[in-house]
Design an enzyme around this catalytic site. Structure first.
Site, short mmCIF file in Angstrom:
data_model
loop_
_atom_site.label_atom_id
_atom_site.label_comp_id
_atom_site.label_asym_id
_atom_site.label_seq_id
_atom_site.Cartn_x
_atom_site.Cartn_y
_atom_site.Cartn_z
N ASP A 30 0.94 -1.15 0.00
CA ASP A 30 0.12 -0.03 0.12
C ASP A 30 1.05 1.06 -0.02
O ASP A 30 2.11 1.27 0.73
CB ASP A 30 -0.92 -0.06 1.20
CG ASP A 30 -1.91 1.31 1.24
OD1 ASP A 30 -3.03 0.67 1.29
OD2 ASP A 30 -1.56 2.41 1.33
N SER A 31 0.64 2.26 -0.92
CA SER A 31 1.76 3.30 -1.06
C SER A 31 1.77 4.15 0.35
O SER A 31 2.84 4.82 0.33
CB SER A 31 1.28 4.20 -2.19
OG SER A 31 0.31 5.09 -1.93
N SER A 32 1.18 3.91 1.36
CA SER A 32 1.43 4.66 2.49
C SER A 32 2.50 3.86 3.19
O SER A 32 3.20 4.56 4.05
CB SER A 32 0.21 4.37 3.74
OG SER A 32 -1.10 4.93 2.83
N THR B 245 -2.25 5.43 -4.72
CA THR B 245 -2.43 6.71 -5.30
C THR B 245 -1.97 7.60 -3.93
O THR B 245 -1.59 8.84 -4.46
CB THR B 245 -3.94 6.96 -5.46
OG1 THR B 245 -4.74 6.60 -4.29
CG2 THR B 245 -4.29 6.36 -6.92
N ASP B 246 -1.88 7.04 -2.86
CA ASP B 246 -1.87 7.81 -1.66
C ASP B 246 -0.56 8.76 -1.62
O ASP B 246 -0.43 9.89 -1.24
CB ASP B 246 -1.96 7.08 -0.23
CG ASP B 246 -3.25 6.68 -0.28
OD1 ASP B 246 -4.21 7.35 -0.73
OD2 ASP B 246 -3.63 5.87 0.79
N1 ASN Z 1 -6.08 4.24 -4.34
C1 ASN Z 1 -4.70 3.61 -3.71
O1 ASN Z 1 -3.95 3.04 -4.42
C2 ASN Z 1 -4.90 3.93 -2.27
C3 ASN Z 1 -4.07 3.08 -1.52
N2 ASN Z 1 -4.14 3.15 0.05
C4 ASN Z 1 -2.57 3.09 -1.65
O2 ASN Z 1 -2.21 4.24 -1.73
O3 ASN Z 1 -1.92 2.18 -1.93
#
Ligand code: ASN
Length: 649
Positions: free
Chosen positions: A142-144, A174-175
């Site tokens: 997860d990009s977080s 997306t994060d």
């Molecule tokens: N839409 C996403 O990809 C959000 C996800 N929590 C991420 O950044 O990995």
């Protein structure tokens, strides 16, 4: 299936494949099967001793490396919510016909040639086959959870695979996508190919999702256009990575680039805004600078912030801070305690960038509340996003061999199109061009769009003509008219292709200085390097190689046959130029024999001696550069392999 004459007929990988007849060869070793991919057929057809029986296909392939780092796009529902699903992406894509053409893959032996993680899109509108290979990270994140080490890993993987692919797509959550795209844009120095970061808000496995469009759009752009930037693709728009920011948690339209128009839009057609595409005016080779300084931070001003908070934040080991200020870069000018803390830190050598909290616009010194920050030693951050300013600091502060002053200068400079500072006044007005005016007048055209369309249709051939004549003044005049000298004509031939054919070193140098791409392919799939090789322009080959130009994998694979043919005809000049262009002199031809073997077989000692000389020259430069043997280094291995090969001398 050997021919009855002293010809060799090679079987292609599948019966449906066209067959090659290798005629008039020096060697009559037994027939063997060779992989025969469409682009390899084109290469083979240029070899004098080979006759291609079936017509050469009218399309070319582009290769894209997809690095899957994780993110929602590949997530499935687990007990504690959405989480990445390992080893599922390729399997699932293979079942989707708009992501993979199984028939083509089987017919051309795609998997045997490129491996199991490779897929191929259906033929594009522009007659291109986009072959893409997926490199899945373990674990998927997860990009977080992304860190600067993950950015470095992506950068290094791109560097490792740079020469084997035409473009790169990074699948990412997306994060923190805008942070990664910004960081990569700085880490990737002298970038000449496109890197597109994308992902989605809804997993690709769900019925209604944005992942399919985003991924497909990114692949199509990466496989068809040479945009030498780190970009972010989302909801039909291609943004400059270091200009983008996540603005919506619940919409498919999740990203914005508030201070720069998109580089491309994918509507009915994909339209590239070439005037906006950033081009590094450099003649240096691509490299990744993976070191990042982690002693950086973002501090957002708010009414009532205490001096103690600011002091604590700026304590060592902090080396660089992005201060997010109000409006056009303002801070309270009645808070001496705050300003003293800032001044003390900048005096200590901390670099503090002044960036606005506003989504759109730039910092300026029009208010007294802004000038106090200049007095405190802050650097104006122009219209940089906080993500870009932070990763730029991290990149610049990691540079070991430059002074603090030089680092400050770098921070103030526009390095990758992340800020508009240097661009002020650079736009040229079309209406000022007498040439365009004259044409418009005779055609009774006055609207800006039509004028631009005429300019864009006319100037590439004019620029190619100027490149042919070596007329740098004419090129300069076209540039001043607002023309992009990196664009191709109706056949995709750029002025750099033409100058490479002509062997005009000065023009090549001039165009490279303007950011002309060494990776541009014309409609026949030829690059300026392959043109310079064909027309035997040694100095241009050297210059293009210095800028990072290289043969494609297919060209390198076929080089053996070409080298054998050159050795057989004692073409020393040809051998030298292929070697300069990066061909491996040990590469065997279709019959397993390398050039030196062919020269020995025909008893031409002059060619044998010449090849030995070429290799030892290479050995000197290669080993002169390296202190230790690096087993991954292709050039070193080429030399070692050669030395270990009995030459019979
Ligand atoms: N839409 C996403 O990809 C959000 C996800 N929590 C991420 O950044 O990995």
């Amino acid at each position: 299936m050997a021919d009855s004459s002293n010809h060799i007929t090679c079987l292609s990988r599948a019966l449906s494949q066209p067959t090659l007849k290798l005629a008039e060869c020096n060697d009559v070793s037994p027939a063997r099967t060779i992989p025969l991919h469409p682009c390899r057929r084109r290469m083979l057809s240029s070899c004098t001793s080979i006759e291609v029986i079936e017509p050469v296909t009218s399309y070319i392939e582009a290769r894209v490396l997809v690095i899957n780092t994780g993110g929602t796009i590949g997530m499935t529902l687990h007990d504690n919510g959405l989480a990445p699903q390992a080893n599922a992406f390729v399997k699932n894509l293979r079942k989707l016909p708009f992501f993979h053409d199984e028939k083509y893959a089987q017919e051309t032996g795609l998997f045997e040639y490129y491996g199991d993680e490779t897929l191929v899109l259906p033929l594009s509108k522009n007659n291109k086959r986009i072959v893409y290979t997926i490199l899945e990270y373990d674990p998927l994140l997860d990009s977080s959870n992304m860190t600067t080490e993950d950015w470095a890993k992506i950068g290094k993987d791109i560097e490792k695979n740079y020469e084997s692919y035409d473009g790169f797509v990074i699948l990412h959550g997306t994060d923190t996508m805008a942070y990664t795209a910004s960081a990569l844009s700085f880490m990737c120095e002298h970038l000449g190919k496109v890197i597109i970061v994308t992902g989605s808000q809804v997993p690709i496995y769900e019925m209604r999702n944005d992942g399919r469009d985003n991924f497909l759009g990114a692949l199509l752009i990466a496989g068809q256009f040479v945009i030498p930037e780190v970009c972010l693709y989302f909801y039909n728009k291609l943004y400059r990575g270091n200009r983008s920011t996540k603005v919506d948690t619940g919409s498919f339209n999740a990203f914005a680039s508030p201070n720069l128009t998109p580089l491309a839009t994918a509507e009915v057609d994909i339209t590239i805004n070439w005037d906006t595409v950033w081009r590094a005016n450099t003649t240096a080779k691509f490299q990744v600078s993976p070191e990042l300084n982690r002693n950086v931070g973002l501090l957002r001003l708010f009414p009532g912030i205490t001096a103690a908070t600011v002091r604590a934040f700026l304590q060592p080991p902090m080396e660089g801070v992005v201060l997010e200020t109000y409006g056009s870069g303002n801070a309270p000018d009645n808070r001496k305690d705050l300003l003293d803390e800032l001044k003390e830190a900048t005096d200590r050598g901390v670099i503090i960038m002044n960036c606005t909290q506003c989504l759109r616009g730039t910092v300026s010194a029009s208010y007294a509340t802004g000038t106090v920050l200049l007095d405190a030693g802050l650097l104006p951050g122009s219209d940089m996003t906080p993500e870009a300013a932070l990763s730029k600091l991290s990149y610049v502060l990691a540079k070991k061999d430059i002074s603090l002053d030089a680092k400050k200068k770098m921070m103030a400079r526009n390095l990758r199109g992340e800020m508009s500072a240097d661009l002020a006044g650079a736009k040229l007005c079309l209406r000022d061009s007498r040439f365009i005016q004259a044409i418009a007048k005779s055609l009774s055209i006055s609207c800006k769009e039509e004028l631009e369309a005429i300019r864009d249709a006319l100037t590439p051939p004019l620029a190619c003509a100027a490149a042919k004549n070596g007329d740098i003044e004419a090129l300069e005049a076209l540039k001043e008219m607002g023309s992009n000298l990196c664009l191709g004509d109706y056949d995709g031939r750029t002025p750099l292709h033409v100058a490479a054919c002509e062997g005009n070193h000065k023009v090549v140098e001039y165009l490279l200085g303007l950011g002309a791409s060494v990776y541009a392919k014309d409609r026949y799939g030829d690059t300026p390097l392959s043109n310079a090789v064909r027309f035997r322009n040694k100095e241009v080959v050297k210059l293009l190689r210095k800028t990072g130009a290289h043969f494609s994998k297919d060209e390198l694979d076929e080089a053996g046959t070409e080298l054998c043919s050159l050795a057989a005809s004692a073409d020393l000049d040809g051998l030298e130029i292929w070697s300069l262009a990066g061909a491996d002199l040990n590469k065997p031809g279709y019959d397993g024999q390398a050039a030196i073997g062919v020269a020995q077989a025909v008893g031409n000692q002059k060619v044998v001696a010449f090849l030995v000389q070429l290799l030892s020259k290479k050995a000197k430069t290669v080993f002169g550069q390296f202190n230790e043997y690096d087993e991954d280094d292709e050039e070193e291995n080429e030399v070692i392999k050669f030395i270990a090969t009995p030459t019979g001398l």
